[in-house]
Design a protein around this motif. Structure first.
Motif, PDB file in Angstrom:
ATOM      1  N   ILE A  85     -13.586  22.368  15.820  1.00 40.07           N
ATOM      2  CA  ILE A  85     -13.476  21.883  14.438  1.00 40.07           C
ATOM      3  C   ILE A  85     -12.470  22.715  13.662  1.00 40.07           C
ATOM      4  N   ARG A  86     -12.559  24.030  13.782  1.00 39.49           N
ATOM      5  CA  ARG A  86     -11.683  24.889  12.989  1.00 39.49           C
ATOM      6  C   ARG A  86     -10.235  24.828  13.472  1.00 39.49           C
ATOM      7  N   ARG A  87     -10.057  24.652  14.778  1.00 38.78           N
ATOM      8  CA  ARG A  87      -8.684  24.509  15.300  1.00 38.78           C
ATOM      9  C   ARG A  87      -8.067  23.222  14.793  1.00 38.78           C
ATOM     10  N   ALA A  88      -8.856  22.146  14.794  1.00 35.89           N
ATOM     11  CA  ALA A  88      -8.348  20.872  14.273  1.00 35.89           C
ATOM     12  C   ALA A  88      -8.064  20.971  12.776  1.00 35.89           C
ATOM     13  N   ALA A  89      -8.961  21.631  12.043  1.00 37.08           N
ATOM     14  CA  ALA A  89      -8.773  21.769  10.594  1.00 37.08           C
ATOM     15  C   ALA A  89      -7.501  22.544  10.285  1.00 37.08           C
ATOM     16  N   ARG A  90      -7.243  23.595  11.041  1.00 36.76           N
ATOM     17  CA  ARG A  90      -6.035  24.393  10.786  1.00 36.76           C
ATOM     18  C   ARG A  90      -4.781  23.579  11.053  1.00 36.76           C
ATOM     19  N   HIS A  91      -4.788  22.796  12.140  1.00 39.59           N
ATOM     20  CA  HIS A  91      -3.590  21.999  12.440  1.00 39.59           C
ATOM     21  C   HIS A  91      -3.415  20.864  11.442  1.00 39.59           C
ATOM     22  N   GLY A  92      -4.495  20.431  10.819  1.00 39.51           N
ATOM     23  CA  GLY A  92      -4.351  19.482   9.721  1.00 39.51           C
ATOM     24  C   GLY A  92      -3.587  20.108   8.564  1.00 39.51           C
ATOM     25  N   ARG A  93      -3.872  21.367   8.269  1.00 39.43           N
ATOM     26  CA  ARG A  93      -3.147  22.069   7.217  1.00 39.43           C
ATOM     27  C   ARG A  93      -1.682  22.256   7.586  1.00 39.43           C
ATOM     28  N   LEU A  94      -1.419  22.522   8.885  1.00 33.76           N
ATOM     29  CA  LEU A  94      -0.032  22.662   9.318  1.00 33.76           C
ATOM     30  C   LEU A  94       0.743  21.357   9.135  1.00 33.76           C
ATOM     31  N   LEU A  95       0.021  20.238   9.191  1.00 37.02           N
ATOM     32  CA  LEU A  95       0.659  18.922   8.979  1.00 37.02           C
ATOM     33  C   LEU A  95       0.730  18.554   7.502  1.00 37.02           C
ATOM     34  N   GLY A  96       0.194  19.432   6.641  1.00 40.08           N
ATOM     35  CA  GLY A  96       0.270  19.179   5.202  1.00 40.08           C
ATOM     36  C   GLY A  96      -0.918  18.445   4.622  1.00 40.08           C
ATOM     37  N   ILE A  97      -1.986  18.283   5.411  1.00 43.04           N
ATOM     38  CA  ILE A  97      -3.178  17.607   4.895  1.00 43.04           C
ATOM     39  C   ILE A  97      -3.956  18.574   4.022  1.00 43.04           C
ATOM     40  N   GLU A  98      -4.218  18.183   2.792  1.00 41.34           N
ATOM     41  CA  GLU A  98      -4.966  19.029   1.873  1.00 41.34           C
ATOM     42  C   GLU A  98      -6.420  18.581   1.805  1.00 41.34           C
ATOM     43  N   GLY A  99      -7.309  19.549   1.745  1.00 37.44           N
ATOM     44  CA  GLY A  99      -8.728  19.227   1.635  1.00 37.44           C
ATOM     45  C   GLY A  99      -9.330  18.830   2.970  1.00 37.44           C
ATOM     46  N   GLU A 100     -10.600  18.414   2.923  1.00 36.92           N
ATOM     47  CA  GLU A 100     -11.317  18.018   4.139  1.00 36.92           C
ATOM     48  C   GLU A 100     -10.839  16.644   4.590  1.00 36.92           C
ATOM     49  N   PHE A 101     -10.643  16.494   5.886  1.00 34.90           N
ATOM     50  CA  PHE A 101     -10.180  15.212   6.425  1.00 34.90           C
ATOM     51  C   PHE A 101     -10.868  14.818   7.727  1.00 34.90           C
ATOM     52  N   LEU A 102     -11.489  15.789   8.408  1.00 33.01           N
ATOM     53  CA  LEU A 102     -12.075  15.489   9.709  1.00 33.01           C
ATOM     54  C   LEU A 102     -13.262  14.538   9.608  1.00 33.01           C
ATOM     55  N   THR A 103     -14.016  14.650   8.498  1.00 30.20           N
ATOM     56  CA  THR A 103     -15.174  13.770   8.330  1.00 30.20           C
ATOM     57  C   THR A 103     -14.745  12.312   8.332  1.00 30.20           C
ATOM     58  N   PHE A 130     -15.242  26.476   6.680  1.00 28.89           N
ATOM     59  CA  PHE A 130     -13.977  27.039   7.140  1.00 28.89           C
ATOM     60  C   PHE A 130     -12.950  27.076   6.021  1.00 28.89           C
ATOM     61  N   ALA A 131     -12.960  26.039   5.186  1.00 27.33           N
ATOM     62  CA  ALA A 131     -11.992  25.978   4.084  1.00 27.33           C
ATOM     63  C   ALA A 131     -12.149  27.148   3.131  1.00 27.33           C
ATOM     64  N   LYS A 132     -13.389  27.640   2.992  1.00 32.31           N
ATOM     65  CA  LYS A 132     -13.630  28.755   2.072  1.00 32.31           C
ATOM     66  C   LYS A 132     -12.995  30.054   2.568  1.00 32.31           C
ATOM     67  N   THR A 133     -12.805  30.140   3.873  1.00 34.02           N
ATOM     68  CA  THR A 133     -12.321  31.403   4.449  1.00 34.02           C
ATOM     69  C   THR A 133     -10.891  31.333   4.977  1.00 34.02           C
ATOM     70  N   ILE A 134     -10.404  30.127   5.275  1.00 34.16           N
ATOM     71  CA  ILE A 134      -9.131  30.012   5.971  1.00 34.16           C
ATOM     72  C   ILE A 134      -7.964  30.546   5.155  1.00 34.16           C
ATOM     73  N   ASP A 135      -7.924  30.232   3.854  1.00 31.55           N
ATOM     74  CA  ASP A 135      -6.773  30.645   3.041  1.00 31.55           C
ATOM     75  C   ASP A 135      -6.666  32.157   2.935  1.00 31.55           C
ATOM     76  N   SER A 136      -7.783  32.796   2.539  1.00 33.76           N
ATOM     77  CA  SER A 136      -7.751  34.247   2.398  1.00 33.76           C
ATOM     78  C   SER A 136      -7.526  34.907   3.753  1.00 33.76           C
ATOM     79  N   GLY A 137      -8.115  34.318   4.822  1.00 37.28           N
ATOM     80  CA  GLY A 137      -7.926  34.872   6.156  1.00 37.28           C
ATOM     81  C   GLY A 137      -6.485  34.764   6.620  1.00 37.28           C
ATOM     82  N   LEU A 138      -5.845  33.630   6.353  1.00 31.39           N
ATOM     83  CA  LEU A 138      -4.455  33.442   6.750  1.00 31.39           C
ATOM     84  C   LEU A 138      -3.528  34.404   6.017  1.00 31.39           C
ATOM     85  N   VAL A 139      -3.801  34.590   4.731  1.00 37.62           N
ATOM     86  CA  VAL A 139      -2.981  35.523   3.956  1.00 37.62           C
ATOM     87  C   VAL A 139      -3.079  36.916   4.557  1.00 37.62           C
TER      88      VAL A 139
END
Length: 879
Positions: free
Chosen positions: A307-325, A360-369
């Protein structure tokens, strides 16, 4: 060749083998049953292994399935190539000692050429190099051109279990020729690593048993195990170059493209992200459907990583917010007909995915930074490896998965000190284990501030056996979670519940918490000091998530039995006070289904008469059918009424008062009957002391009394049969037998005395003179310890100068007895000391008075030696 959709191919395959007498089974769960060697099902035959190994009887001799499979050992390659998938489907037909090579090969060829319409000139077959039988069947019986059959070695065409021992056998693989443009050169042939000849169906002929030493013997019952990758055959039938170009995969990829505005082929980098999301969302839906939930261990970690790997690659494609659901819906559309369970559980699946994606969204941004800062520092310092400590800090502080850290580092040409990271992880697990051990029981839940903070549960079970509620919090497999899946153990907290939590000596209710398609079996209920009611149990079907509306149902049979016992406990206390006095106070209790354990203050054991009076009083009140009334009132008012309170118990301003007619009045928060008659029967089974001034009564009620009566009747019947009489005549017959035994015992005692005198007279006649005394030292075979003592006593009475040391072996152990007459004792003889020395020789000990002693030993082989040394020992004693 007809371009068939993936779903159509699946249906044609299963229907074809159904027509050949196979039982069509639905896919087994991705979670293995009773196979700890597997984390997830990796192949079509894996769930059928117990049938092939003879551990279980198959439901039919012929079976066909389309099995869901997950392989994550090369997850890093998924998306990087067009060949790798984590989730795939495996078509298979299986024979358990039924048909073998002729039918397996014939039907395989019929399916690919007739049902799928694949051209024969583009099909090739491989066989094991020593399997001439298979070669003959393919060419002569099936009709495959000899130049389309290739022999290959053990590595390619012989199947064995990893251990090397057990069932095994050669296999045949069917290849499809995609054309010369895919060839690696003029010598290209089936088995090459290029893309021209694609292997799509493997037929395993399990015909041998390997003893582990390379010795192969023919199996009495041979098996067939075949496997064909559904996505791979669809790729061939649809004449596409990539698994991700198959129709069902394309539907998902198109949905991702619609979200991000990036089409396939835009760039290599975006294609990787599109493929990763397409693959991972399929795996995610199927895993959650089969009860797996995101966690940091085992299967749960596999799911969390996907789930988290897919969510991250969604962000790499420019998808904002939750989309997997939302993307789950596409999987429901393309796979729901084949797997209706995902439609039945679609709300639950969406909920689990949404919660994990949000977390994951709560942690991904700060973690990536933070990770990007670390990467810049590494490059500035000319280093290429991130420390394990930094990676652990990312994981522990930001919830950043280590696999994601490794992937991002790899994209930058960097590595991770994985060994150091693993060491930090293990240290954290050990700290957590130690903390749980210190807290014990539910301490890990109660001590976790994040678990259900500020939540309280309302108890509705006084009025209801079933009630609706909403899940407010979940702990699964020892971790705070947003959901719980099939087969997992955990704790649920509801906003309201009819389940009684163990307290006041009353055990907890059992039962189920249900939603449509999901069941959580409750096996314990506890209440925390801050008001949370914890339902502990196991998810036996489906899964649940925080926020789900549920129906909570207690086991009414168990609750009724508990009510009987609890109300009887109140009647018991009232009866004890009437019979023994008002000093009786409750000192503890345990109320279980139809069983009561009641501790009370009293300073002597109860007589049989007192117990009978107490039991009679309770049963009289039961028979009277006194109404049970429960009222809530201020505690002061309850005390004025004379309600009994548990000594040392703290009560609130408002209390519950339970009364049964004018016989009993107590403060109690438990569950009770509305009429004493419903207790049925009451029977005391024991009374004993548990501490100074505290007695304990154990009793049974209701059905347990009936069970006790049935047991007693059976015992009486057995006793009557043994004494050859009737149950009614048993007391008279028992008294008669007892008197007969006493008479016989007296006769035996008299005869034993006479025999002992005869033995004593015989022994005296052979006594040896040692100084002024007569010594008898002998082994007396066939005697008992009591018999030796009788002989010694007789000898001592017959002659005051006698010294006797007698030994025998009884039940494998050495037994001694000794005596010395009055004159012998005066002369210096000491029976106790003589035996002490004799017993020591035989590895034992003992002794006694100068005139009488007994002893024992362990070494029977040295008994004669011990007896032989008596004379010398006695000689040293005499004056």
């Amino acid at each position: 060749m007809e371009k068939l959709g993936l779903n159509e191919i699946r249906e044609r395959y299963l229907s074809f083998f159904q027509s050949k007498g196979h039982l069509r089974l639905p896919s087994f769960s991705l979670v293995p049953e009773n196979d700890p060697s597997l984390l997830l099902i990796p192949a079509g035959m894996a769930p059928l292994k117990p049938y092939f190994m003879g551990e279980m009887t198959p439901p039919a001799p012929r079976v066909t399935t389309c099995q869901k499979c997950i392989r994550t050992n090369d997850i890093e390659n998924v998306g990087q190539t067009a060949r790798h998938l984590t989730f795939f489907e495996m078509l298979g037909n299986f024979s358990f000692g039924d048909y073998f090579k002729p039918d397996a090969t014939k039907w395989a060829w019929e399916f690919v050429t007739k049902v799928l319409g694949m051209p024969e000139d583009r099909l090739y077959v491989s066989i094991f190099e020593n399997d001439d039988e298979a070669g003959r069947i393919w060419t002569e019986d099936v009709g495959v051109a000899p130049d389309h059959v290739f022999k290959m070695g053990r590595e390619d065409n012989f199947w064995e279990i990893g251990t090397g021992s057990g069932p095994c056998g050669p296999c045949s693989e069917i290849y499809f020729d995609r054309g010369e443009k895919y060839a690696c050169g003029p010598d290209c042939h089936p088995g090459c690593d290029c893309d021209r000849y694609v292997e799509f169906w493997n037929l395993v002929f399990t015909q041998f048993n390997n003893d582990g030493n390379g010795n192969y013997t023919e199996l009495a019952h041979k098996n067939i195990d075949t496997g064909m990758g559904l996505e791979r055959i669809a790729c061939i039938m649809q004449e596409v170059d990539s698994l991700f170009e198959v129709d069902t995969m394309v539907a998902i990829t198109n949905a991702v493209s619609a979200l991000c505005g990036v089409k396939v082929g835009a760039s290599h980098k975006t294609d990787i992200s599109l493929r990763i999301i397409t693959d991972h969302i399929r795996s995610t839906v199927m895993l959650v459907c089969d009860g797996v939930i995101p966690s940091n261990e085992g299967r749960g970690y596999v799911l969390r990583r996907l789930i988290r790997r897919a969510a991250r690659h969604g962000r790499l494609l420019g998808i904002e917010g939750e989309f997997l659901t939302g993307l789950c819906n596409t999987v429901f559309e393309v796979s729901g007909k084949a797997y209706p369970q995902i439609l039945e559980k679609q709300d639950y699946i969406r909920r689990v995915v949404s919660l994990e994606e949000a977390r994951f969204a709560k942690t991904i941004d700060s973690g990536l930074v933070r990770l990007n800062d670390m990467i810049e520092s590494l490059k500035a310092e000319g280093k290429s490896e991130l420390s394990g400590e930094d990676a652990f800090r990312l994981y522990d502080t930001y919830g950043f998965p280590v696999d994601l850290t490794i992937e991002i580092l790899s994209e930058q040409g960097l590595t991770l000190d994985r060994a150091a990271f693993d060491a930090d992880m293990e240290a954290q697990r050990e700290r957590a284990r130690s903390a749980r051990e210190r807290q014990g029981g539910l301490g890990w839940v109660e001590g976790n501030r994040d678990f259900a903070a500020d939540i309280k549960s309302a108890f509705t079970g006084y009025e209801k056996n079933s009630d609706t509620g909403r899940i407010l919090a979940i702990a699964a497999e020892g971790e705070v979670a947003d959901s719980i899946g099939d087969g997992m153990h955990g704790v649920l907290i509801l906003d309201q519940t009819p389940f009684y939590a163990e307290s006041g000596g009353q055990v907890a209710d059992h039962g189920v918490i249900k939603t449509a398609g999901a069941t959580f079996r409750v096996t314990d209920v506890q209440k925390t000091p801050d008001g949370k009611i914890l339902h502990t149990g196991e998810m036996v079907e489906g899964g649940m998530a925080v926020g789900d509306d549920v129906t909570a149902e207690i086991c009414t049979v168990r609750r009724a039995a508990i009510r009987r016992a609890h109300s009887a406990a109140h009647l018991l206390q009232a009866a004890l006070r009437r019979v023994l006095g008002n000093h009786v106070e409750q000192a503890g209790s345990l109320v279980e289904p139809d069983r009561v354990r009641f501790d009370f203050t009293h300073f002597s054991g109860m007589t049989a008469e007192e117990l009978a009076r107490v039991e009679a009083l309770v049963n009289e009140t039961i028979l009277e059918g006194s109404p049970g009334v429960t009222r809530e009132m201020p505690i002061d008012e309850a005390k004025k009424l004379g309600a009994m309170a548990l000594f040392g118990e703290k009560y609130g301003d408002t209390v519950r008062v339970v009364s049964f007619g004018d016989f009993s009045l107590e403060l109690c928060g438990g569950t009770h009957l509305d009429n004493t008659a419903k207790v049925g029967l009451f029977k005391i089974t024991s009374e004993a002391s548990v501490a100074a001034g505290v007695r304990r009564i154990e009793a049974v009620t209701g059905k347990a009394v009936l069970e006790l009566l049935a047991s007693r009747e059976s015992e009486i019947a057995d006793a009557a049969q043994a004494l050859k009489t009737t149950a009614a005549d048993l007391p008279r017959r028992a008294a008669q037998v007892s008197e007969e035994l006493r008479t016989q015992s007296r006769e035996i005692e008299s005869l034993s005395g006479k025999l002992a005198r005869v033995d004593a007279e015989r022994m005296l006649g052979g006594a040896a003179a040692v100084g002024a005394v007569k010594l008898i030292a002998a082994v007396v075979d066939g005697q008992t310890a009591a018999g030796l003592r009788t002989i010694c006593d007789t000898l001592r009475d017959m002659d005051e100068t006698v010294v006797a040391v007698l030994g025998t072996v009884a039940d494998g152990k050495v037994v001694f007895a000794a005596c010395a007459g009055k004159a012998a004792v005066k002369a210096g003889a000491h029976a106790g000391n003589l035996l002490k020395s004799a017993a020591k020789v035989c590895g034992g000990g003992g002794g006694g008075r100068p005139d009488s002693a007994t002893a024992g030993g362990r070494d029977a082989d040295k008994l004669l030696q011990a007896i032989d040394e008596v004379a010398a020992n006695l000689g040293g004693m005499l004056k």
